[in-house]
Write an enzyme that holds these catalytic residues in place. Sequence first.
Site, short mmCIF file in Angstrom:
data_model
loop_
_atom_site.label_atom_id
_atom_site.label_comp_id
_atom_site.label_asym_id
_atom_site.label_seq_id
_atom_site.Cartn_x
_atom_site.Cartn_y
_atom_site.Cartn_z
N LEU A 138 11.38 -19.93 -4.81
CA LEU A 138 10.40 -19.06 -4.17
C LEU A 138 9.09 -19.14 -4.97
CD1 LEU A 138 9.83 -16.57 -2.14
CD2 LEU A 138 10.32 -15.13 -4.13
N ASP A 182 0.83 -1.20 0.00
CA ASP A 182 0.00 0.00 0.00
C ASP A 182 0.87 1.26 0.00
OD1 ASP A 182 -2.37 1.39 -0.03
OD2 ASP A 182 -2.79 1.15 2.11
N HIS A 232 2.37 3.68 -8.98
CA HIS A 232 2.16 2.25 -9.27
C HIS A 232 3.35 1.68 -10.06
CE1 HIS A 232 -1.73 2.46 -7.52
NE2 HIS A 232 -2.29 3.15 -8.48
C1 IPE Z 1 -5.32 -2.84 -0.31
O1 IPE Z 1 -5.03 -1.49 -0.44
C2 IPE Z 1 -5.33 -3.50 -1.65
C3 IPE Z 1 -4.03 -3.66 -2.30
C4 IPE Z 1 -2.88 -3.31 -1.80
C5 IPE Z 1 -4.07 -4.26 -3.60
P1 IPE Z 1 -6.19 -0.38 -0.61
O2 IPE Z 1 -5.49 0.90 -0.69
O3 IPE Z 1 -7.08 -0.76 -1.72
O4 IPE Z 1 -6.99 -0.57 0.76
P2 IPE Z 1 -7.88 0.46 1.57
O5 IPE Z 1 -8.89 1.02 0.60
O6 IPE Z 1 -6.96 1.51 2.10
O7 IPE Z 1 -8.48 -0.36 2.66
C1 IPE Z 2 -1.52 0.31 -3.41
O1 IPE Z 2 -1.34 1.68 -3.41
C2 IPE Z 2 -1.70 -0.24 -4.81
C3 IPE Z 2 -3.06 -0.73 -5.10
C4 IPE Z 2 -4.06 -0.78 -4.26
C5 IPE Z 2 -3.31 -1.20 -6.45
P1 IPE Z 2 -2.54 2.70 -3.36
O2 IPE Z 2 -2.90 3.09 -4.75
O3 IPE Z 2 -3.66 2.17 -2.54
O4 IPE Z 2 -1.85 3.92 -2.63
P2 IPE Z 2 -2.51 4.93 -1.59
O5 IPE Z 2 -3.12 4.11 -0.49
O6 IPE Z 2 -3.55 5.71 -2.35
O7 IPE Z 2 -1.38 5.78 -1.12
MG MG Z 3 -4.12 2.34 -0.58
#
Ligand code: IPE
Ligand code: IPE
Ligand code: MG
Length: 249
Positions: free
Chosen positions: A129, A18, A35
């Site tokens: 792995l 995240d 990303h």
């Molecule tokens: C969890 O992150 C999903 C992934 C890392 C793929 P999100 O950013 O989607 O989760 P929330 O919305 O903060 O719970």
């Molecule tokens: C995690 O990063 C990647 C995915 C959920 C695909 P986020 O896109 O959720 O990043 P934040 O939480 O907005 O910083």
């Molecule tokens: Mg996120």
Amino acid sequence: MSIASSSKVPRHTAIIMDGNGRWAKERGWPRLKGHEQGALNVETICEACIHEGVEYLTLYAFSTENWKRPALEVAGLMLLLERFLSEKVAMMNKNGVRLAAIGRMADLPEAARKRLERAIEETSRNTRLTLTLALNYGGRDEIVDAVRSIAAEVGEGKLKPDQITAETISSHLYTRTMPDPDLLIRTSGEMRISNFLLWQLSYTEIHVTSKLWPDFGADDLHAAIVDYGSRERRYGASVENLTNSANAS
Ligand code: IPE
Ligand code: IPE
Ligand code: MG
């Protein structure tokens, strides 16, 4: 193995990657840049896992809830997935990484799904792995799918309702061929599971770091593993029982 003698290396490490969006925002860049940087980090963490002796690495890459994001972001993520799969098979074969995937693959765009199937096949003989990507993955959907297939077996007379055990459920989940995670890491500080591996995480040790995923490096993985090593895994037993079983083994 007694319950007290857990290995100090988490055999199965799962990561909620995240913070890509916040990483980009801090720099005034579009979220997709975050990303992209996050995808680049997967190679670093795979190699670090191999170095640490981790056998299974499961990465939450796209949740069933992530379709709620703007269409452009979703499309960008799917293209990034395809690119990652095309570019990283060579790295996986060099490092002995076997690719796997969990989630409802049928709903992914066809090009990404085909590329994924090919990458899984091309790395299927590797043994160092197991890298599992959770794609269009939701813990509740996974349990729904397991319940449906168990119900079908009951309907066909292959299984009686009173023969259903926790083991039956585990063996119908997407993760049926792997052990439950020993360690769950979540980057970027959020203290929630976000629908990840709901059944499998029942006794997993959790490590939350404020580092954003693109900044999470081999040293941060090492720190998480050291933290894991300092935990006492009790599985519901009392401390006294743990001491007794440790002495007995
Ligand atoms: C969890 O992150 C999903 C992934 C890392 C793929 P999100 O950013 O989607 O989760 P929330 O919305 O903060 O719970
Ligand atoms: C995690 O990063 C990647 C995915 C959920 C695909 P986020 O896109 O959720 O990043 P934040 O939480 O907005 O910083
Ligand atoms: Mg996120």
